[in-house]
Design a protein around this motif. Sequence first.
Motif, PDB file in Angstrom:
ATOM      1  N   UNK A 103      47.123  19.779  33.838  1.00  0.00           N
ATOM      2  CA  UNK A 103      45.836  19.311  33.313  1.00  0.00           C
ATOM      3  C   UNK A 103      45.715  19.610  31.824  1.00  0.00           C
ATOM      4  N   UNK A 104      46.153  20.818  31.424  1.00  0.00           N
ATOM      5  CA  UNK A 104      46.068  21.231  30.022  1.00  0.00           C
ATOM      6  C   UNK A 104      46.890  20.299  29.131  1.00  0.00           C
ATOM      7  N   UNK A 105      48.124  20.022  29.523  1.00  0.00           N
ATOM      8  CA  UNK A 105      48.973  19.168  28.691  1.00  0.00           C
ATOM      9  C   UNK A 105      48.452  17.734  28.678  1.00  0.00           C
ATOM     10  N   UNK A 106      47.899  17.285  29.796  1.00  0.00           N
ATOM     11  CA  UNK A 106      47.345  15.933  29.849  1.00  0.00           C
ATOM     12  C   UNK A 106      46.160  15.796  28.894  1.00  0.00           C
ATOM     13  N   UNK A 107      45.280  16.797  28.857  1.00  0.00           N
ATOM     14  CA  UNK A 107      44.137  16.770  27.938  1.00  0.00           C
ATOM     15  C   UNK A 107      44.603  16.805  26.485  1.00  0.00           C
ATOM     16  N   UNK A 108      45.632  17.612  26.210  1.00  0.00           N
ATOM     17  CA  UNK A 108      46.163  17.694  24.855  1.00  0.00           C
ATOM     18  C   UNK A 108      46.770  16.358  24.433  1.00  0.00           C
ATOM     19  N   UNK A 109      47.451  15.684  25.353  1.00  0.00           N
ATOM     20  CA  UNK A 109      48.036  14.378  25.044  1.00  0.00           C
ATOM     21  C   UNK A 109      46.945  13.336  24.813  1.00  0.00           C
ATOM     22  N   UNK A 110      45.876  13.405  25.583  1.00  0.00           N
ATOM     23  CA  UNK A 110      44.759  12.476  25.380  1.00  0.00           C
ATOM     24  C   UNK A 110      44.121  12.697  24.015  1.00  0.00           C
ATOM     25  N   UNK A 111      43.925  13.966  23.641  1.00  0.00           N
ATOM     26  CA  UNK A 111      43.342  14.285  22.338  1.00  0.00           C
ATOM     27  C   UNK A 111      44.258  13.796  21.220  1.00  0.00           C
ATOM     28  N   UNK A 112      45.552  13.968  21.391  1.00  0.00           N
ATOM     29  CA  UNK A 112      46.530  13.508  20.409  1.00  0.00           C
ATOM     30  C   UNK A 112      46.443  11.996  20.229  1.00  0.00           C
ATOM     31  N   UNK A 113      46.310  11.274  21.345  1.00  0.00           N
ATOM     32  CA  UNK A 113      46.264   9.811  21.265  1.00  0.00           C
ATOM     33  C   UNK A 113      44.997   9.312  20.566  1.00  0.00           C
ATOM     34  N   UNK A 114      43.960  10.137  20.531  1.00  0.00           N
ATOM     35  CA  UNK A 114      42.713   9.747  19.869  1.00  0.00           C
ATOM     36  C   UNK A 114      42.681  10.127  18.383  1.00  0.00           C
ATOM     37  N   UNK A 115      43.677  10.895  17.949  1.00  0.00           N
ATOM     38  CA  UNK A 115      43.716  11.339  16.553  1.00  0.00           C
ATOM     39  C   UNK A 115      44.065  10.189  15.621  1.00  0.00           C
ATOM     40  N   UNK A 146      53.013  16.933  16.127  1.00  0.00           N
ATOM     41  CA  UNK A 146      53.842  16.308  17.153  1.00  0.00           C
ATOM     42  C   UNK A 146      53.050  16.150  18.438  1.00  0.00           C
ATOM     43  N   UNK A 147      53.423  15.150  19.220  1.00  0.00           N
ATOM     44  CA  UNK A 147      52.754  14.914  20.500  1.00  0.00           C
ATOM     45  C   UNK A 147      53.019  16.087  21.434  1.00  0.00           C
ATOM     46  N   UNK A 148      51.968  16.605  22.085  1.00  0.00           N
ATOM     47  CA  UNK A 148      52.146  17.724  23.012  1.00  0.00           C
ATOM     48  C   UNK A 148      53.032  17.323  24.195  1.00  0.00           C
ATOM     49  N   UNK A 149      53.928  18.217  24.568  1.00  0.00           N
ATOM     50  CA  UNK A 149      54.812  17.984  25.700  1.00  0.00           C
ATOM     51  C   UNK A 149      54.819  19.210  26.597  1.00  0.00           C
ATOM     52  N   UNK A 150      55.084  18.985  27.867  1.00  0.00           N
ATOM     53  CA  UNK A 150      55.210  20.084  28.816  1.00  0.00           C
ATOM     54  C   UNK A 150      56.518  20.801  28.538  1.00  0.00           C
ATOM     55  N   UNK A 151      56.471  22.104  28.495  1.00  0.00           N
ATOM     56  CA  UNK A 151      57.651  22.920  28.266  1.00  0.00           C
ATOM     57  C   UNK A 151      58.685  22.618  29.354  1.00  0.00           C
ATOM     58  N   UNK A 152      59.906  22.197  28.991  1.00  0.00           N
ATOM     59  CA  UNK A 152      60.921  21.866  29.992  1.00  0.00           C
ATOM     60  C   UNK A 152      61.246  23.029  30.927  1.00  0.00           C
ATOM     61  N   UNK A 153      61.210  24.260  30.420  1.00  0.00           N
ATOM     62  CA  UNK A 153      61.484  25.417  31.269  1.00  0.00           C
ATOM     63  C   UNK A 153      60.398  25.572  32.334  1.00  0.00           C
ATOM     64  N   UNK A 154      59.145  25.373  31.946  1.00  0.00           N
ATOM     65  CA  UNK A 154      58.039  25.463  32.899  1.00  0.00           C
ATOM     66  C   UNK A 154      58.140  24.357  33.939  1.00  0.00           C
TER      67      UNK A 154
END
Length: 86
Positions: free
Chosen positions: A6-18, A29-37
């Motif tokens: 949910x956190x990364x999805x909200x960050x990506x939505x905010x990024x797309x509105x910038x 840079x566009x927020x991405x989910x940490x590959x290790x996580x």
Amino acid sequence: MISALDHIEKAQEAYSLMDTEVIADKGIKEPELNPALLSVMVRFLDANKITCAPEAGNTMSDLEQRLADKSKKRRAVGNVVHLTDE
């Protein structure tokens, strides 16, 4: 896991509105989910034999719908790489 998604999805939505100028000027840079996580999440689900299946009569679960929406959005944009003469 849901909270991280949910956190990364909200960050990506905010990024797309910038504003694209702000993104370019500040090098954001566009927020991405940490590959290790993501890897840990997948291993946890696999080790505990956790699957996602909608109930009988339910055409799509919430998670399945979210993933389908993301897939459509990704296909619309594709893997675009801008090339420059530099």
